[in-house]
Design a protein around this motif. Structure first.
Motif, PDB file in Angstrom:
ATOM      1  N   LEU A  88       0.809  -1.229   0.000  1.00  0.00           N
ATOM      2  CA  LEU A  88       0.000   0.000   0.000  1.00  0.00           C
ATOM      3  C   LEU A  88       0.842   1.280   0.000  1.00  0.00           C
ATOM      4  O   LEU A  88       0.566   2.196  -0.793  1.00  0.00           O
ATOM      5  N   PRO A  89       1.881   1.402   0.853  1.00  0.00           N
ATOM      6  CA  PRO A  89       2.685   2.630   0.789  1.00  0.00           C
ATOM      7  C   PRO A  89       3.283   2.851  -0.598  1.00  0.00           C
ATOM      8  O   PRO A  89       3.393   3.997  -1.059  1.00  0.00           O
ATOM      9  N   LEU A  90       3.639   1.758  -1.278  1.00  0.00           N
ATOM     10  CA  LEU A  90       4.256   1.895  -2.596  1.00  0.00           C
ATOM     11  C   LEU A  90       3.266   2.462  -3.608  1.00  0.00           C
ATOM     12  O   LEU A  90       3.594   3.387  -4.356  1.00  0.00           O
ATOM     13  N   ILE A  91       2.064   1.911  -3.603  1.00  0.00           N
ATOM     14  CA  ILE A  91       1.097   2.361  -4.597  1.00  0.00           C
ATOM     15  C   ILE A  91       0.614   3.777  -4.274  1.00  0.00           C
ATOM     16  O   ILE A  91       0.345   4.576  -5.171  1.00  0.00           O
ATOM     17  N   VAL A  92       0.546   4.099  -2.983  1.00  0.00           N
ATOM     18  CA  VAL A  92       0.184   5.478  -2.614  1.00  0.00           C
ATOM     19  C   VAL A  92       1.250   6.431  -3.147  1.00  0.00           C
ATOM     20  O   VAL A  92       0.949   7.477  -3.737  1.00  0.00           O
ATOM     21  N   GLY A  93       2.523   6.049  -2.962  1.00  0.00           N
ATOM     22  CA  GLY A  93       3.601   6.850  -3.548  1.00  0.00           C
ATOM     23  C   GLY A  93       3.442   6.953  -5.050  1.00  0.00           C
ATOM     24  O   GLY A  93       3.610   8.023  -5.644  1.00  0.00           O
ATOM     25  N   GLY A  94       3.057   5.828  -5.671  1.00  0.00           N
ATOM     26  CA  GLY A  94       2.913   5.801  -7.133  1.00  0.00           C
ATOM     27  C   GLY A  94       1.822   6.733  -7.632  1.00  0.00           C
ATOM     28  O   GLY A  94       2.067   7.560  -8.515  1.00  0.00           O
ATOM     29  N   VAL A  95       0.614   6.624  -7.045  1.00  0.00           N
ATOM     30  CA  VAL A  95      -0.475   7.474  -7.571  1.00  0.00           C
ATOM     31  C   VAL A  95      -0.194   8.943  -7.313  1.00  0.00           C
ATOM     32  O   VAL A  95      -0.594   9.816  -8.098  1.00  0.00           O
ATOM     33  N   ALA A 140      -7.168   9.850  -5.435  1.00  0.00           N
ATOM     34  CA  ALA A 140      -6.154   8.892  -5.915  1.00  0.00           C
ATOM     35  C   ALA A 140      -5.774   7.925  -4.798  1.00  0.00           C
ATOM     36  O   ALA A 140      -5.654   6.710  -5.025  1.00  0.00           O
ATOM     37  N   ILE A 141      -5.609   8.464  -3.585  1.00  0.00           N
ATOM     38  CA  ILE A 141      -5.243   7.584  -2.463  1.00  0.00           C
ATOM     39  C   ILE A 141      -6.416   6.657  -2.131  1.00  0.00           C
ATOM     40  O   ILE A 141      -6.228   5.470  -1.839  1.00  0.00           O
ATOM     41  N   TRP A 142      -7.621   7.197  -2.228  1.00  0.00           N
ATOM     42  CA  TRP A 142      -8.795   6.355  -1.966  1.00  0.00           C
ATOM     43  C   TRP A 142      -8.824   5.184  -2.942  1.00  0.00           C
ATOM     44  O   TRP A 142      -8.993   4.028  -2.558  1.00  0.00           O
ATOM     45  N   LEU A 143      -8.611   5.523  -4.212  1.00  0.00           N
ATOM     46  CA  LEU A 143      -8.616   4.509  -5.258  1.00  0.00           C
ATOM     47  C   LEU A 143      -7.523   3.468  -5.011  1.00  0.00           C
ATOM     48  O   LEU A 143      -7.752   2.252  -5.108  1.00  0.00           O
ATOM     49  N   ALA A 144      -6.346   3.942  -4.672  1.00  0.00           N
ATOM     50  CA  ALA A 144      -5.216   3.035  -4.452  1.00  0.00           C
ATOM     51  C   ALA A 144      -5.499   2.112  -3.274  1.00  0.00           C
ATOM     52  O   ALA A 144      -5.229   0.898  -3.331  1.00  0.00           O
ATOM     53  N   LEU A 193      -6.628  -3.048  -0.990  1.00  0.00           N
ATOM     54  CA  LEU A 193      -7.151  -3.785   0.156  1.00  0.00           C
ATOM     55  C   LEU A 193      -8.528  -4.384  -0.094  1.00  0.00           C
ATOM     56  O   LEU A 193      -9.006  -5.201   0.697  1.00  0.00           O
ATOM     57  N   GLY A 194      -9.197  -3.940  -1.150  1.00  0.00           N
ATOM     58  CA  GLY A 194     -10.555  -4.433  -1.376  1.00  0.00           C
ATOM     59  C   GLY A 194     -11.543  -3.767  -0.435  1.00  0.00           C
ATOM     60  O   GLY A 194     -11.598  -2.544  -0.379  1.00  0.00           O
TER      61      GLY A 194
END
Lengths: 722, 722
Positions: free
Chosen positions: B266-273, B311-315, B320-321
């Motif tokens: 999750l931290p990675l994808i948050v960084g990504g978006v 974006a963070i909501w989406l990520a 996490l589903g």
């Protein structure tokens, strides 16, 4: 009980010494009419300011007393009032002598350097002995009353609790006065000083202490109400808190000790014998062959400190008897370890059992800390060493580099005192646990009589120089008063480092008292003081913020009050053209009045910060996360304020002293001397250092203590209500 | 794993954006021959300095790698080297673009303000995206390699431990480079700046950026190696440490969570978006009708921040589903509470169970903190508000009052950020415990791409102004570059507040990792982290000392290095009379070389302080009081350094920014404008603020992190040896 009475006798001796020495000072010739005229103006201003300051504080004090009575009871209220009133007396009487000794020092300096030195130091010694004597009388008197006529029995828990409450309230009274006096006096003295310099030296181009400057009397008044009365109130508070708290810790942590009375009396008798060594020390302040003034003052200090070693040994021996016997009866270990570990965690191996020898060595650690702090402070603020010289050198390249180097030195100056304190805490703790740390702090403070004497010497010589200048005394007299004044910067810095050092030692003891009280009042509550509790982090951060916010208030207050002085002085120069010509006299009283009003107004909000912050954090965190976390955050705040306050205070007081003496070093003829560009830059540094070292920095010490004591009182009040 | 690959894709996107935008910048016209000539000198100096700096750091890095290999193994050594090399690349490439964009910005400013703004900001965006992109690629790449080709299984404890070690070593590599780069670059830039001003403006009376000043090129080089490369290395470190540490905390604190992989990704994808929203934000930097440059930059920032919310909501949703489902499988609660309370004390009620929504709200808290810190920093350093105006006003009464007011503001400026951080810690902790705090810090740092872009914009415009002046471009061009430069002071201050704020949030997480590691490595040892343990007090005090000592070193280093510059410039003026007349050219390279040598020499000792201090305190306290107390003191040191460092860093960076803009406010025509006495006083304040805000203050951030990471590595090394 005999021991307590002997301690009271020592306290009486100190007060008697004060009275006799004050009489000697007052008998000395007070100079010609012009000098007396100037001195009268200073006396009048100082009395007017202190009168107003104490009236304002009295209002706060009465309000606090009204709150205390129903929440904590009559005994605490009386203790509070005694602490407050005696603190006020120590400061006020010190000022009364100081404003009379200044002109007599100038007059004595006509004759010889030794004459001026003796006069100024004796006057300082009056203040010093009053601080230590009244402090000791207050604690020992209350204790003697309670265990004697008061009928309290140390073996009864409820009675011990009453004694603890009375001593805590006494400390609170002293602390509350002290923070107002330190801050109000500090704002007054620096607003007048900075204001006078800005218009006088910088704009009008007239020298310091020139009688044409309308702010010159206010500047001299400031020395007496800030550096003398404010400092005396501060050290009175430190003395009472440290000795009182050592007794409180004993009552709380080792209640089952068989010789509890003797143990509780030990701090009192140690204070008592050190008053005697301090008095002996005052007679050693004599110029040697080299004519070094600092050397003469050090002779007095070292005599006191070295005589204190056998004196403390004797006092300990007399009080405890066999120094090798373990202290405390059955139940001592349990009580002690219980108090030491609130977490149910592991027991620290050290400090669970100790002997009279252990306590003696802890007190030797305290004396060693005093000596080291004095030495370190002299290194950082004396003109003979690298730090001051480096600031002077940096002045050659301008105002900016002077300030940069001064800030670098102020940051650096925190390192050695911190290491000394850390080593002392560890060593004392290894010997006798928290009680050992408390006794180290007690021995440190036992020398307060001598240390305050050295400090209170400063404003007298500062004023003497001003009077010599204004009264137009011959150059050689002015030379002597300047020489006397120069060492004052160092002795003043020494006291501040000493006071804040004792606060750091006391921090652990205060926290111990807090956790023990917490356990006693809220036995069902488990409070997590571990660093992994986020509310502990929150408490540490908010506690660490307090000295910064307090410092910001203090610095801003000086800037604002100095601004009013500048405007007033400019107005006087404008409306009275005869002033610069020297044909008409400025309205000194008007300037004094302006600074008075500004200082009183500015001192109130910042002084309330440490009183209200612990109450606020407790109630807010309790509302968010429950009472246990409220207590955890409050406890952490107490340590946060010392962890950050130690550095803020030392960096400000040492840095300020270094800036001041860097200017003096240049004035001694280095880097172009007076009037050079380097000198101008050094004057800027000195101006910056002024509120650092005399307003914001020193007031951090009472601020730390008051935060802690308010927390202890809050606990008691909550327990009473719950 | 898909999620991790998407994150890697975002990292690649950031690097591609950097390459494309860099190409755009380089395609722009680079001005006339004179401009290119000057720019070439700056490029040459910057490359020479950074080359030497990185060679020196490489020696230290190789020594550290040689120590790491046998103690912590190959994986950690490789992680360390990757972190170190990528940090170096981010800084170096940022500098390469910056030294080419400066002259192109000056040229573009000939055409229009928007042209100059676009050019400068695009160049900043290259650095920003490289920092975030390379940071994300490093963490996500290592993680993907280990759980993919590396064959590590997250459900196996030994494999989790390897992942933790690799991520920690990566952070260590980034931190070690960053402290050298921040400090070395900081000393270079301010030594050159202060030195150039002292001889140029003050002694020779020539304006800033005058080509006759031999130090003028060194000054411009400094902007690139300090404010650009040093800052980039610092933020790269902060990014890697924060995201990496969030993953480490998850692995350590909730190892039994059923969806552990998703949680760690999750931290990675948050960084990504947020890289995507940052890229979108860069296209919004356009002047509006009012023509406000700060407004244009804010448009970019707020676009990024607001888009980050969905974006963070989406990520989070994607990763996490079901956001309402409790996270973690059986055993989660035990593991978590076990780690949270090392004392066997009470369990904090909060943070024991959380859902995806909780994590989402924690990240929203992180975004809110970013916004608030930006706003507070602008309040304290912007020319429109009370703080800067009060310093400008105080300049009227002289150098001293300017500095006093500046110091007051610097102390005061710590209050609001501390309150924001405290509230954020409490709120995030209430939602999801330490993991919640970690996610708040992650969201804060996720915006790093945009924040660094804003910051790296500063040195480009600063240089553009210098080139415009030196190349004698018309006044209206100089006016435009000045306007672009003025907002740079605020954006530069913003980044520093942002970095130190994240360090404060990370502190609790780092301490959590430390206690968890301790429990894992030394299960038989019970360590008492309670505030009533005197070794905890010792650790807090010594930790609190580090930022002060470090600050003292930094300030002294700048003073000393600036002194060498002053001597060199004076010598050049003396030996080359044609210089002042403008008939012959100064030896710019000689001055650059002198500053280079001074900065490299001065950066080494202070940079080693935070590396060696944790090791020293552990071994000394262990020798005195046993290993358990050694670990207690070390842990307390980690919190002491943040409790004091937060205040030292914020007060220095905000105070310095306020001083700088107070000077600019006066130069805008207030209180007499340029050349007035108030302006001279403001120049002094600016000089004092320079090393405060650009050398000592910002370097505290990597210092805090490195102390913590060294402690974690020490634990692992001791466990390996034991």
């Amino acid at each position: 009980m005999d021991i307590v009475l002997i301690a009271i006798g020592c306290g009486v001796l100190a007060v008697l010494y004060g009275i006799v020495t004050a009489a000697q000072v007052l008998r000395a010739p007070a100079g010609d009419a012009r000098m007396q005229d100037i001195a009268a103006a200073i006396q009048e201003g100082a009395k007017a300011y202190l009168g107003r300051q104490y009236r304002t504080i009295a209002i706060v004090g009465v309000i606090v007393a009204i709150v205390l009575w129903p929440t904590l009871g009559a005994l605490s209220t009386v203790g509070f009032l005694i602490g407050a009133v005696l603190s006020g007396i120590a400061g006020y009487v010190g000022m009364l002598i100081s404003v009379r000794a200044n002109v007599r020092t100038a007059e004595a300096a006509r004759g010889s350097l030794q004459g001026g030195l003796t006069m100024a130091f004796r006057s300082g010694a009056v203040t010093g002995m009053l601080v230590a004597g009244l402090g000791l009388l207050a604690i020992a008197g209350i204790f003697a009353y309670l265990i004697g006529p008061g009928g309290m029995d140390l073996s009864v828990e409820a009675d011990r609790r009453h004694i603890v409450e009375a001593l805590t309230a006494l400390a609170f009274g002293a602390s509350l006065i002290s923070i107002f006096a330190r801050l109000g006096g500090g704002i007054f003295t620096k607003a007048a000083d900075v204001g006078a310099d800005l218009v006088g030296k910088v704009e009008a181009g007239i020298p310091e202490d020139d009688p044409r400057n309308p702010a010159v009397i206010a500047d001299n008044v400031g020395d007496n109400v800030g550096d003398c009365a404010g400092m005396a109130a501060d050290l009175f508070e430190t003395y009472v808190v440290t000795l009182g708290l050592t007794m409180v810790s004993i009552a709380l942590l080792v209640p089952a000790a068989g010789n509890l009375l003797q143990l509780m009396a030990l701090p009192l008798i140690v204070g008592g014998v050190c008053i005697v060594t301090s008095i002996l020390g005052t007679y050693m302040v004599k110029l040697g062959k080299g004519g070094s003034i600092m050397g003469a003052l050090y002779k007095g200090f070292w005599t006191t400190a070295l005589l204190a070693i056998p004196a403390i040994w004797l006092a300990t021996q007399m009080t405890l008897g066999d120094l090798s016997a373990p202290i405390g009866g059955a139940g001592f270990l349990e009580a002690s370890t219980d108090a030491l570990t609130t977490e149910g965690g592991p027991l620290p191996e050290a400090g669970l059992s100790f002997t009279g020898w252990d306590l003696f060595w802890c007190m030797m650690i305290g004396l060693a800390v005093t000596g080291l702090l004095v030495w370190i402070t002299e290194y950082y603020t004396g003109t003979n060493y690298r730090p001051v010289k480096s600031i002077a050198k940096a002045s050659v390249t301008g105002h900016g580099t002077n300030v940069i180097q001064g800030l670098a030195i102020s940051l650096e100056s925190t390192a050695l005192p911190t290491l000394v304190i850390v080593v002392a805490v560890v060593a004392a703790y290894q010997l006798a646990g928290i009680i050992g740390v408390a006794f180290a702090a007690t021995a440190l403070l036992a020398l307060a009589g001598m240390v305050v004497a050295l400090d209170a010497y400063g404003p007298v010589t500062d004023n003497a120089g001003g009077i010599a200048e204004m009264a137009g005394l011959p150059d050689d007299v002015r030379g002597r008063t300047d020489a006397l004044d120069a060492v004052g910067n160092t002795t003043k810095a020494v006291t501040k480092g000493y006071a804040i050092g004792s606060a750091a030692l006391a921090a652990l003891v205060l926290f111990g008292a807090y956790t023990t009280d917490l356990k006693a009042f809220f036995p069902e509550l488990t409070v997590d003081f571990s660093l992994s509790n986020p509310y502990v982090i929150v408490g540490l951060l908010l506690g660490a913020l307090l000295p910064y916010l307090f410092g910001a208030f203090g610095m801003t207050a000086v800037g604002r009050a100095a601004g009013s002085v500048v405007e007033d002085v400019r107005e006087q120069f404008r409306s009275n053209p005869g002033l610069m010509a020297g044909t008409s006299r400025p309205d000194y009283a008007r300037t004094v009045d302006i600074v008075t009003r500004a200082a009183i107004r500015e001192m109130i909000i910042p002084s309330l910060l440490p009183v209200l912050a612990p109450i606020a954090i407790y109630f807010i965190v309790t509302a968010v996360a429950g009472q246990a976390q409220g207590f955890a955050a409050l406890g952490a705040m107490l340590l946060g304020v010392i962890v950050s306050g130690l550095f803020v205070a030392i960096s400000m007081t040492s840095g300020g002293g270094a800036w001041d003496n860097a200017k003096k070093y240049i004035e001694d003829g280095n880097y172009g001397g007076k009037g050079s560009e380097a000198h101008k830059a050094a004057v800027t540094g000195d101006t910056v250092g002024d509120p650092y070292k005399d307003t914001a920095g020193p007031a951090v010490n009472p601020m730390i203590k008051i935060t802690n004591i308010v927390a202890l009182l809050l606990l008691a009040a909550l327990a009473g209500m719950g």
